[in-house]
Write a protein that holds these residues in place. Structure first.
Motif, PDB file in Angstrom:
ATOM      1  N   UNK A   3       0.826  -1.204   0.000  1.00  0.00           N
ATOM      2  CA  UNK A   3       0.000   0.000   0.000  1.00  0.00           C
ATOM      3  C   UNK A   3       0.862   1.258   0.000  1.00  0.00           C
ATOM      4  N   UNK A   4       1.962   1.216   0.754  1.00  0.00           N
ATOM      5  CA  UNK A   4       2.855   2.379   0.793  1.00  0.00           C
ATOM      6  C   UNK A   4       3.445   2.672  -0.575  1.00  0.00           C
ATOM      7  N   UNK A   5       3.801   1.611  -1.315  1.00  0.00           N
ATOM      8  CA  UNK A   5       4.346   1.801  -2.654  1.00  0.00           C
ATOM      9  C   UNK A   5       3.315   2.443  -3.579  1.00  0.00           C
ATOM     10  N   UNK A   6       2.064   2.035  -3.460  1.00  0.00           N
ATOM     11  CA  UNK A   6       1.004   2.623  -4.279  1.00  0.00           C
ATOM     12  C   UNK A   6       0.651   4.030  -3.815  1.00  0.00           C
ATOM     13  N   UNK A   7       0.642   4.232  -2.498  1.00  0.00           N
ATOM     14  CA  UNK A   7       0.314   5.561  -1.967  1.00  0.00           C
ATOM     15  C   UNK A   7       1.382   6.584  -2.366  1.00  0.00           C
ATOM     16  N   UNK A   8       2.623   6.135  -2.478  1.00  0.00           N
ATOM     17  CA  UNK A   8       3.701   7.029  -2.871  1.00  0.00           C
ATOM     18  C   UNK A   8       3.560   7.578  -4.267  1.00  0.00           C
ATOM     19  N   UNK A   9       2.651   7.010  -5.048  1.00  0.00           N
ATOM     20  CA  UNK A   9       2.448   7.482  -6.417  1.00  0.00           C
ATOM     21  C   UNK A   9       1.527   8.698  -6.493  1.00  0.00           C
ATOM     22  N   UNK A  10       1.072   9.181  -5.345  1.00  0.00           N
ATOM     23  CA  UNK A  10       0.250  10.382  -5.331  1.00  0.00           C
ATOM     24  C   UNK A  10      -1.150  10.224  -5.855  1.00  0.00           C
ATOM     25  N   UNK A  11      -1.851   9.133  -5.499  1.00  0.00           N
ATOM     26  CA  UNK A  11      -3.212   8.952  -6.013  1.00  0.00           C
ATOM     27  C   UNK A  11      -4.205   9.881  -5.333  1.00  0.00           C
ATOM     28  N   UNK A  12      -5.364  10.032  -5.956  1.00  0.00           N
ATOM     29  CA  UNK A  12      -6.452  10.782  -5.337  1.00  0.00           C
ATOM     30  C   UNK A  12      -7.112   9.978  -4.229  1.00  0.00           C
ATOM     31  N   UNK A  13      -7.035   8.658  -4.327  1.00  0.00           N
ATOM     32  CA  UNK A  13      -7.601   7.796  -3.292  1.00  0.00           C
ATOM     33  C   UNK A  13      -6.885   6.453  -3.322  1.00  0.00           C
ATOM     34  N   UNK A  14      -6.929   5.764  -2.168  1.00  0.00           N
ATOM     35  CA  UNK A  14      -6.387   4.407  -2.072  1.00  0.00           C
ATOM     36  C   UNK A  14      -7.297   3.615  -1.148  1.00  0.00           C
ATOM     37  N   UNK A  15      -7.708   2.444  -1.601  1.00  0.00           N
ATOM     38  CA  UNK A  15      -8.618   1.634  -0.804  1.00  0.00           C
ATOM     39  C   UNK A  15      -8.364   0.158  -1.077  1.00  0.00           C
TER      40      UNK A  15
END
Length: 687
Positions: A43-55
């Motif tokens: 999740x941290x790797x995906x969150x680091x991409x600057x998304x508008x949302x993560x779930x």
């Protein structure tokens, strides 16, 4: 969308005998406890991409083992992080429909915290960078039937999407109508076709545009996943091993998987622990059938045939005509003479207009490619409702919604000129240029010259040349991060290209403050951060139009047939050598890479042109290589750009030179060690 992932635990994954994959690790026990990284790392790797949302959402699978073997089946329900009410509804549904879980008195047996004990877990994670649609969405999407969709891509055709709709929502609706009767077993034929129902492979095959997908079909207990036939969106796979018994799919590798494997090297320099693989392009399914006698759930991976004739045509990559006949050669030489005369006119001191004399000799094939490329850029830069809504409050200010990875070379100049024709003139355009040698790098010099030529043909456009200056010796932390992005690629060449792309997409640099019609180094430079979320990239131009030096070598060794085979090989392996890596490095900055040269219609247009019209490798570099694109540039009025030689990003930015000095001591030592293809030996200060 900027990233998707899936983690499956508690299931034994095996592969159908007909499935071709590069490696075939044995099925491992779902009880394996060694984990290379956690869900939080992913999740941290995906969150680091600057998304508008993560779930994320979980699907629990458990087997009905309390009844007879004949009645045993797989039962599932969804638990979402924010959907406790939905969970209760699912539990009530299973209480009604699956009496085997409950006693005659209605009391649930073998429950844990109110839910049945599960044998397996599928966790879906989505990071959304929303660029299309009116209403914000959060992935994973779940429909009323319990189907779950993660989609990282764009739909530019094949499935109708109106301007205020979101691609993922429309795709979920289309997939929800698909037949589920034994669809996971279909490879060459599909039973759904006999019932005149669409199938999952049929829907996915119809999509024009880049995509990676993970889809849970609840009715058939089947997991579908894959990536488009060209491989324009990254999707990594980890097949269960003794080191980590889970089955994983992800758009990107967490840094922790690099850290744990970096110190384990075999004698040939490659990591013993090859955790990730690039998933080969295609559509795959895993069917979770009846549980085994030991209570474990098995899943068999199958690969499915593409259902769209155009996709199969692009995969075959067969050209309409490869070797010219004598009469073709005569016409060809006459045309070359006319074009050389036109080129001479075009490079006189007085620049012709876009409809100048050189255009008269460049018609037919070049015109067709120009039209296809312009339509491709238009599809990829159309600003949809939600994007306009987000930016309407700053529209009156300086704003650049689309950027170009810009070297000032032939490919990026064509993309910039076409973008000017497709984008509203009130918007600015960011041209992102990286240098590891200040103003002296070849790409910086050509970029400045290119901007002058763009300003000549489009003087009303505000062009922002974003100068991104880098010092490799000061990028240790960034280098470690980019290593996780390029993984499983592991050569210095991949790392050098990855760093350059990552810095360019980040868009933090300097622009000249002053007159838009000139670049004067005496003018003041101001810091600038590109806000563009769409980045046009020139990938695919060299592969399709004979832009590499090895193409000339193959032509000399094997003539036209040898050249065609080498270009075909390049296109059929571009998913593995280039696109996954490039997509991960660019997306890490909250940007979406779009590849106009790899549009399906552009590829088909080029294949319908005789090879001798695409390239003339008897001529010197800068003339015969990518001949068709040089003619396109002339049609656009880009006469100086049309004669520029090919220069790879690692050399144009001079990161290769700096990397050679840092890692090998000198360019000479690096050349002796074949540094470009050498596997990376991570310095101790980066581990």
């Amino acid at each position: 969308m900027c990233g998707i992932a899936l983690i499956i635990s508690g299931i034994r994954i095996c592969k159908a005998s007909s499935l071709f994959l590069e490696s075939a690790p044995p099925a491992s026990s779902p009880k394996a406890e060694q984990l290379v990284f956690s869900i939080d790392d992913l999740k941290a790797a995906l969150r680091g991409r600057g998304p508008d949302s993560l779930s994320s959402k979980k699907v629990f699978l458990y087997s009905n083992t309390s009844s007879t073997v004949k009645e045993q089946e797989i039962i599932s329900f969804i638990e979402g992080e924010e959907e406790k009410e939905r969970d209760q509804a699912y539990l009530q549904r299973f209480e009604k429909n699956n009496k085997c879980l409950f006693g005659a008195d209605g009391e649930a047996h073998d429950l844990e915290n109110g839910f049945p004990k599960f044998a397996a877990e599928l966790q879906f994670v989505g990071a959304t960078l929303q660029l299309r649609g009116i209403n914000p969405i959060v992935q994973p999407l779940v429909d009323i039937s319990g189907n779950i969709l993660l989609y990282n891509g764009e739909i530019f055709g094949g499935i109708y999407i109106n301007s205020d709709s979101n691609d993922t929502e429309i795709l979920l609706q289309a997939l929800g109508k698909c037949c589920s009767s034994n669809s996971h077993l279909c490879t060459i034929t599909d039973s759904c076709d006999d019932k005149r129902q669409s199938s999952v492979p049929g829907v996915l095959s119809a999509i024009k545009g880049p995509w990676a997908v993970i889809y849970w079909q609840e009715s058939s207990k089947t997991l579908w996943f894959g990536r488009d036939a060209i491989g324009r969106r990254s999707l990594l796979v980890h097949w269960p091993t003794l080191e980590d018994g889970r089955f994983l799919l992800s758009s990107v590798s967490p840094v922790s998987s690099i850290e744990q494997s970096s110190g384990i090297e075999a004698e040939n320099g490659f990591n013993k622990l090859k955790f990730w693989e690039e998933l080969p392009c295609g559509i795959y399914s895993v069917y979770f059938g009846s549980p085994k006698s030991d209570g474990f759930i098995d899943g068999e991976v199958r690969k499915h045939e593409w259902k769209n004739a155009m996709v199969k045509e692009l995969l075959d990559w067969e050209r309409v005509s490869v070797e010219p006949k004598p009469e073709d050669i005569k016409v060809y030489h006459c045309k070359i003479a006319r074009e050389q005369h036109g080129m001479h006119s075009a490079h006189s001191n007085i620049f012709p207009s876009k409809s100048g004399p050189s255009q008269a000799s460049i018609e037919g094939p070049a015109k067709a490619v120009l039209i296809a490329l312009k339509e491709s850029v238009m599809r990829r830069t159309s600003l949809h409702t939600i994007f306009q809504a987000v930016t309407c409050d700053i529209r009156q200010e300086a704003h650049a919604p689309v950027a170009v990875l810009f070297s000032g070379g032939l490919d990026s100049m064509i993309l910039a000129a076409l973008l000017d024709e497709c984008l509203d003139p009130s918007y600015e355009i960011d041209l992102l240029n990286v240098s590891f040698d200040g103003q002296s790098a070849p790409d910086r010099i050509s970029a400045k010259a290119g901007v002058k030529e763009l300003r000549r043909i489009a003087p009303l456009r505000r062009w922002n040349l974003v100068e991104i200056n880098a010092d490799l010796s000061k990028l240790d932390l960034e280098t470690k991060h980019v290593m996780s992005l390029i993984n499983p690629a592991n050569t210095y060449m991949d790392l050098n290209i990855g760093i350059a792309l990552w810095l360019a997409a980040r868009g933090s640099g300097w622009v000249y403050k002053g007159n838009n019609n000139d670049i004067d180094e005496d003018l003041e430079c101001v810091e600038y951060k590109s806000k563009a979320r769409i980045v046009l990239v020139g990938s695919g131009a060299d592969e399709q139009c004979a832009g590499y030096g090895r193409h000339k070598t193959k032509y000399r060794q094997g003539s036209w047939l040898g050249l065609q085979e080498e270009m075909k090989l390049d296109m059929q392996r571009i998913w593995k050598r280039n696109l996954g890596r490039d997509d991960r490095c660019i997306a890490d900055n909250g940007k979406e890479a779009r590849f106009p040269f790899l549009d399906e219609d552009v590829i088909r247009t080029l294949l319908n042109i005789p090879l001798w019209e695409v390239a003339n490798l008897d001529q010197p570099s800068g003339t015969g290589d990518k001949k068709i694109l040089r003619e396109v540039a002339q049609l656009l009025g880009l006469y100086k750009a049309s004669v520029l030689p090919k220069r790879a990003i690692q050399f144009g930015t001079r990161i290769a030179r700096e990397s050679n000095r840092k890692n090998f001591g000198s360019n000479r030592a690096a050349n002796q060690a074949s540094a470009g293809s050498a596997a990376i030996h991570m310095p101790s200060n980066l581990t």
